[in-house]
Design a protein around this motif. Sequence first.
Motif, PDB file in Angstrom:
ATOM      1  N   VAL A 401       2.875  11.794   8.392  1.00 50.56           N
ATOM      2  CA  VAL A 401       3.845  11.433   7.352  1.00 50.56           C
ATOM      3  C   VAL A 401       4.005   9.912   7.304  1.00 50.56           C
ATOM      4  O   VAL A 401       4.043   9.301   6.227  1.00 50.56           O
ATOM      5  CB  VAL A 401       5.198  12.119   7.621  1.00 50.56           C
ATOM      6  CG1 VAL A 401       6.227  11.718   6.577  1.00 50.56           C
ATOM      7  CG2 VAL A 401       5.037  13.631   7.637  1.00 50.56           C
ATOM      8  N   ALA A 402       4.071   9.279   8.489  1.00 45.55           N
ATOM      9  CA  ALA A 402       4.192   7.823   8.531  1.00 45.55           C
ATOM     10  C   ALA A 402       2.964   7.174   7.904  1.00 45.55           C
ATOM     11  O   ALA A 402       3.075   6.287   7.046  1.00 45.55           O
ATOM     12  CB  ALA A 402       4.350   7.364   9.974  1.00 45.55           C
ATOM     13  N   HIS A 403       1.780   7.641   8.290  1.00 42.85           N
ATOM     14  CA  HIS A 403       0.555   7.069   7.742  1.00 42.85           C
ATOM     15  C   HIS A 403       0.530   7.177   6.218  1.00 42.85           C
ATOM     16  O   HIS A 403       0.264   6.215   5.517  1.00 42.85           O
ATOM     17  CB  HIS A 403      -0.677   7.770   8.331  1.00 42.85           C
ATOM     18  CG  HIS A 403      -1.889   7.672   7.462  1.00 42.85           C
ATOM     19  ND1 HIS A 403      -2.576   6.493   7.274  1.00 42.85           N
ATOM     20  CD2 HIS A 403      -2.507   8.590   6.671  1.00 42.85           C
ATOM     21  CE1 HIS A 403      -3.576   6.692   6.431  1.00 42.85           C
ATOM     22  NE2 HIS A 403      -3.549   7.955   6.037  1.00 42.85           N
ATOM     23  N   LEU A 404       0.841   8.368   5.729  1.00 40.48           N
ATOM     24  CA  LEU A 404       0.680   8.537   4.283  1.00 40.48           C
ATOM     25  C   LEU A 404       1.676   7.691   3.506  1.00 40.48           C
ATOM     26  O   LEU A 404       1.359   7.174   2.440  1.00 40.48           O
ATOM     27  CB  LEU A 404       0.705  10.025   3.901  1.00 40.48           C
ATOM     28  CG  LEU A 404       1.983  10.776   3.605  1.00 40.48           C
ATOM     29  CD1 LEU A 404       2.210  10.808   2.107  1.00 40.48           C
ATOM     30  CD2 LEU A 404       1.851  12.223   4.056  1.00 40.48           C
ATOM     31  N   HIS A 405       2.857   7.453   4.071  1.00 43.57           N
ATOM     32  CA  HIS A 405       3.803   6.592   3.356  1.00 43.57           C
ATOM     33  C   HIS A 405       3.426   5.120   3.457  1.00 43.57           C
ATOM     34  O   HIS A 405       3.655   4.364   2.521  1.00 43.57           O
ATOM     35  CB  HIS A 405       5.224   6.835   3.852  1.00 43.57           C
ATOM     36  CG  HIS A 405       5.785   8.116   3.336  1.00 43.57           C
ATOM     37  ND1 HIS A 405       5.562   9.323   3.944  1.00 43.57           N
ATOM     38  CD2 HIS A 405       6.530   8.403   2.234  1.00 43.57           C
ATOM     39  CE1 HIS A 405       6.153  10.287   3.254  1.00 43.57           C
ATOM     40  NE2 HIS A 405       6.746   9.757   2.212  1.00 43.57           N
ATOM     41  N   TYR A 406       2.841   4.707   4.585  1.00 39.19           N
ATOM     42  CA  TYR A 406       2.378   3.312   4.641  1.00 39.19           C
ATOM     43  C   TYR A 406       1.327   3.081   3.571  1.00 39.19           C
ATOM     44  O   TYR A 406       1.290   2.039   2.914  1.00 39.19           O
ATOM     45  CB  TYR A 406       1.810   2.976   6.034  1.00 39.19           C
ATOM     46  CG  TYR A 406       2.842   2.336   6.930  1.00 39.19           C
ATOM     47  CD1 TYR A 406       3.763   3.114   7.608  1.00 39.19           C
ATOM     48  CD2 TYR A 406       2.913   0.954   7.067  1.00 39.19           C
ATOM     49  CE1 TYR A 406       4.741   2.538   8.412  1.00 39.19           C
ATOM     50  CE2 TYR A 406       3.887   0.364   7.878  1.00 39.19           C
ATOM     51  CZ  TYR A 406       4.795   1.161   8.534  1.00 39.19           C
ATOM     52  OH  TYR A 406       5.759   0.586   9.323  1.00 39.19           O
ATOM     53  N   VAL A 407       0.445   4.065   3.381  1.00 38.34           N
ATOM     54  CA  VAL A 407      -0.611   3.885   2.386  1.00 38.34           C
ATOM     55  C   VAL A 407      -0.048   3.965   0.971  1.00 38.34           C
ATOM     56  O   VAL A 407      -0.342   3.134   0.116  1.00 38.34           O
ATOM     57  CB  VAL A 407      -1.722   4.930   2.593  1.00 38.34           C
ATOM     58  CG1 VAL A 407      -2.763   4.816   1.507  1.00 38.34           C
ATOM     59  CG2 VAL A 407      -2.358   4.750   3.955  1.00 38.34           C
ATOM     60  N   LEU A 408       0.798   4.980   0.731  1.00 40.83           N
ATOM     61  CA  LEU A 408       1.272   5.180  -0.645  1.00 40.83           C
ATOM     62  C   LEU A 408       2.292   4.126  -1.059  1.00 40.83           C
ATOM     63  O   LEU A 408       2.214   3.577  -2.151  1.00 40.83           O
ATOM     64  CB  LEU A 408       1.883   6.574  -0.791  1.00 40.83           C
ATOM     65  CG  LEU A 408       0.868   7.714  -0.839  1.00 40.83           C
ATOM     66  CD1 LEU A 408       1.570   9.055  -0.746  1.00 40.83           C
ATOM     67  CD2 LEU A 408       0.051   7.644  -2.116  1.00 40.83           C
ATOM     68  N   VAL A 409       3.246   3.843  -0.200  1.00 38.34           N
ATOM     69  CA  VAL A 409       4.250   2.844  -0.565  1.00 38.34           C
ATOM     70  C   VAL A 409       3.616   1.456  -0.531  1.00 38.34           C
ATOM     71  O   VAL A 409       3.801   0.649  -1.441  1.00 38.34           O
ATOM     72  CB  VAL A 409       5.481   2.943   0.349  1.00 38.34           C
ATOM     73  CG1 VAL A 409       6.481   1.853   0.026  1.00 38.34           C
ATOM     74  CG2 VAL A 409       6.132   4.313   0.188  1.00 38.34           C
ATOM     75  N   GLY A 410       2.812   1.200   0.521  1.00 36.32           N
ATOM     76  CA  GLY A 410       2.134  -0.089   0.592  1.00 36.32           C
ATOM     77  C   GLY A 410       1.130  -0.255  -0.534  1.00 36.32           C
ATOM     78  O   GLY A 410       1.057  -1.289  -1.172  1.00 36.32           O
ATOM     79  N   GLY A 411       0.365   0.778  -0.786  1.00 33.89           N
ATOM     80  CA  GLY A 411      -0.727   0.672  -1.750  1.00 33.89           C
ATOM     81  C   GLY A 411      -0.318   0.949  -3.178  1.00 33.89           C
ATOM     82  O   GLY A 411      -1.099   0.728  -4.095  1.00 33.89           O
ATOM     83  N   PHE A 412       0.889   1.447  -3.402  1.00 34.81           N
ATOM     84  CA  PHE A 412       1.273   1.695  -4.784  1.00 34.81           C
ATOM     85  C   PHE A 412       2.636   1.102  -5.139  1.00 34.81           C
ATOM     86  O   PHE A 412       2.762   0.362  -6.113  1.00 34.81           O
ATOM     87  CB  PHE A 412       1.270   3.197  -5.083  1.00 34.81           C
ATOM     88  CG  PHE A 412       1.452   3.498  -6.543  1.00 34.81           C
ATOM     89  CD1 PHE A 412       0.404   3.323  -7.428  1.00 34.81           C
ATOM     90  CD2 PHE A 412       2.679   3.912  -7.053  1.00 34.81           C
ATOM     91  CE1 PHE A 412       0.571   3.560  -8.781  1.00 34.81           C
ATOM     92  CE2 PHE A 412       2.842   4.154  -8.412  1.00 34.81           C
ATOM     93  CZ  PHE A 412       1.790   3.973  -9.277  1.00 34.81           C
ATOM     94  N   VAL A 413       3.656   1.393  -4.330  1.00 33.71           N
ATOM     95  CA  VAL A 413       5.010   0.989  -4.730  1.00 33.71           C
ATOM     96  C   VAL A 413       5.158  -0.535  -4.707  1.00 33.71           C
ATOM     97  O   VAL A 413       5.639  -1.129  -5.676  1.00 33.71           O
ATOM     98  CB  VAL A 413       6.066   1.684  -3.855  1.00 33.71           C
ATOM     99  CG1 VAL A 413       7.456   1.218  -4.228  1.00 33.71           C
ATOM    100  CG2 VAL A 413       5.963   3.198  -4.021  1.00 33.71           C
ATOM    101  N   PHE A 414       4.716  -1.187  -3.625  1.00 32.98           N
ATOM    102  CA  PHE A 414       4.845  -2.649  -3.595  1.00 32.98           C
ATOM    103  C   PHE A 414       4.026  -3.317  -4.707  1.00 32.98           C
ATOM    104  O   PHE A 414       4.561  -4.154  -5.441  1.00 32.98           O
ATOM    105  CB  PHE A 414       4.474  -3.206  -2.212  1.00 32.98           C
ATOM    106  CG  PHE A 414       5.596  -3.116  -1.209  1.00 32.98           C
ATOM    107  CD1 PHE A 414       6.723  -3.919  -1.341  1.00 32.98           C
ATOM    108  CD2 PHE A 414       5.541  -2.217  -0.160  1.00 32.98           C
ATOM    109  CE1 PHE A 414       7.777  -3.828  -0.436  1.00 32.98           C
ATOM    110  CE2 PHE A 414       6.593  -2.123   0.751  1.00 32.98           C
ATOM    111  CZ  PHE A 414       7.711  -2.930   0.613  1.00 32.98           C
TER     112      PHE A 414
END
Length: 841
Positions: A401-414
């Motif tokens: 869960v941590a990995h997928l949020h680092y990728v999704l929030v880092g790679g999309f939200v920011f």
Amino acid sequence: MNDARPETGYQTPETAIRLHHELDAVWGSGHGLERLSAVNHTVVGKRFMVTALVFFAIGGVLAMLIRAQLASTNSAFLDAAQYAQVFTMHGVIMMFLFAIPFFEGLAIYLLPKMLGARDLAFPRMSAYGYWCYLFGGTFLVAALLFGIAPDGGWFMYTPLSSRPYSPGINADVWLLGITFVEISALSAAIEIMVTILKLRSPGMSLTRMPIFAWYMLVVAAMMIIGFPPLILGSILLEVERAFDLPFFDPTRGGDPLLWQHLFWLFGHPEVYIIFLPAAGALSTIIPVLCRTRLEGYGLIVAAIVAMAFLSFGLWVHHMYTVGIPHVALSFFSAASALVAIPTGIQIFAWLATMAHGRPRYSIPMLHVFGFFFVFVAGGLTGVMLAMVPFDWQAHDTHFVVAHLHYVLVGGFVFPMMAAAYYWLPHITGRQPVQHLSKPAFWLIFIGFNVTFFIMHLTGLRGMPRRVFEYPQAAGWEVLNFISSVGSFVMTIGFALVALDLIMLIRHGRPFRRDPWEAGTLEWATPTPPPSYNFGSLPHIDTRADALAPRSLGPELAAGRGYLGFMRNGWMETLTVDMVSGRLDHVVVLPRPTYLPLWTAIATAAFFASLLAKIYWFTPVAFIAVVILFFLWTPATGLKQDVGPLEVGRGERALHHQEVAQPPSWWAVVFALAANATLYTSLVFGALFLWLSAPNWPPLDLDFTFVLPSLIGAGTLVTAAIAGRFANGQAGRTVTSLAVTLVAHMISVGAVAVLLMSIPAPTGHAASAAAFAVAVYVGLHAAIGAVLAIYGLWRWNSGYIGPSRMLDLRIGRLWHDYTAVAGLIGLAFPFVLQSLTGIGGR
Ligand code: HEM
Ligand SMILES: [Cu+2]
């Protein structure tokens, strides 16, 4: 359209204001309720983005519920059933209702402006896609309010989502709702692909395209190939749930793993489909913010194409723990690590760009920084998870869960927040106020890292994902509490960003043009942009990120480019040759209309009837959809040849009805490519079952239908050949269309006979698969017959002639495809029979 021969000359108005008034009168989208008929890409793009943000907020509230529940060991906040709905809907909303629609909206808004066009290739299609998205999304969220929301996790694994374990309609809501939303995504993908390939300004060759267009081109192609497996999986699972055809039931020759393969065939590329548009925004923004040009344009293009190919080979890394052969595991593990290379190329290109430029430490830049930090951290844990032994440990824990949020929030939200601060001035014509922007960023950044860094630790200590409570003895309480506090800090940050953006819209300083000194064409429009984007279209003779919008803008507004005039009240824009960017032809776009809204309502009725199990209504709604789509067609037809039209700058070009390959022809080609992917997944799905499912070969499979198969094959080929003789000449066209029609009708009959002779499809997956393939062929033949009737109708109403053959050529594409798919499909039972004869276990 009237019957008189349309005017082909033109008169450029004397002043820019005059030109503006003339264009706006035709391109404008109306006011008040009339706005529901808008099809303009600026309006539709904004709608997509705003709606996606509303869903993001809803998904965020659900995330807060999750974190509130997990904050302590004995919270009685949500029970297990509610928790399952909440985390499932959180994932579903974020992936399907926020991320994809948001970047689609951005692309729909930006692309025509960046490419120097007046609108997208199919404005009504994007309006239709928007309504489908809105209705489908509303439907899913409403289910949450009634407690019937999906609860099987966002990837809905079978058998958990099959009838015996999910007897309610929760799973059906997912399957039908998501398919509905996917239709919208697919139509957007086709739209984006054709727009990028055809609707550019003259002179803009592929190598001169702004880099964002390259990214979106690759993303659209990935969606066309990646989404059909999921649509197929959803249809098969829904058919299993509703009619008991056992595709995923191991007791009758099905296999739950088939779902996992189909899902991740879509799901892994999906991660890149979400990341690449964000990366495209970064590649556009970073050079401007650093006052320099993008380093390594060619290398980046190569990297994203490589990434697209690699990403389709990686789905298995989500399934390391299901018992895949060891050789395959090593292969997919290595491939998963390889994808770090194209990602690395882009990251280094951005860093090099920054190093060579003079960065402005503005608000978008802060979010770019947030992206770098968070996304790279997520990439590192991704490489860890690509290692099979580690994945076996961390699988289905909070580490993932941590990995997928680092990728999704880092790679999309920011990146998207950077994009919002960068482009919102274009949308609104106002610049940021900037008091809240910085604290907002830091709250999000710190809150995010506190929330999710901790989850790595709880995950490594064994905390499984998707559990609604955990025992005190596990010792995870302090960590979880800190994580929950972090998530509330982050929420406050997001709330501040929302406030900040509202301040910008309300109180920002107005500006004239191009506040960032950017080099891309969208800044050459006035801000906020007018309904037609450009008073006239430019000729591009350098790479389209090194232009001078500040001087180009006024020139175009004064009508000194192509098409700086109104002719016959037509909404005109230009197309180019795909590769060279040479001027190709003129496209006349349709006016605002309520048809997309009505068609989406009919489509919603179709899905609602399936969900409510009112099956008699389903064909009624389907026919309504088909009829409504046909009503779309007369709007841009031409009843007479008009010949070459003057387009300005001393050049001439043909009307799109008079050329061989206008945008709509290409759209059908891409739609058929998506269709072919779906069909291929179906056929391979059946072969997969034969190879690996339990209970194969089936014991008593007795197919006896040589005759109907032969008749079906013969008539489908006849239809395709006859279709080729329709050439717009009197007599010949009518005869060949009539032959096509009859041939298709006979093949529908043959398929019907064949369906009746297949052993009960509920008995075994083998006959279920044969049944599904035959239905597919029959449906295509039926649509072929409808297209033949449509051709006859268009011929009768004068829209077809020797140089206006678009409708016939589109029909031909369909008949050819149907013949090929039909031959494969009709041979399929025989292949299956001989395979089951020789094999299985
Ligand atoms: C806004 C801050 C966010 C918070 C605090 C948050 C929190 C969480 C938590 C705690 C879970 C795990 C639930 C469980 O396994 O029990 C989860 C799952 C998930 N989140 Fe988020 N999330 C956030 C944003 C996002 C975003 C932006 C995306 C995607 C773009 C996303 C996509 C997902 C997905 C796909 C899952 C998996 C759901 C499942 O297991 O079926 N989240 N989130
Ligand atoms: Cu993956």
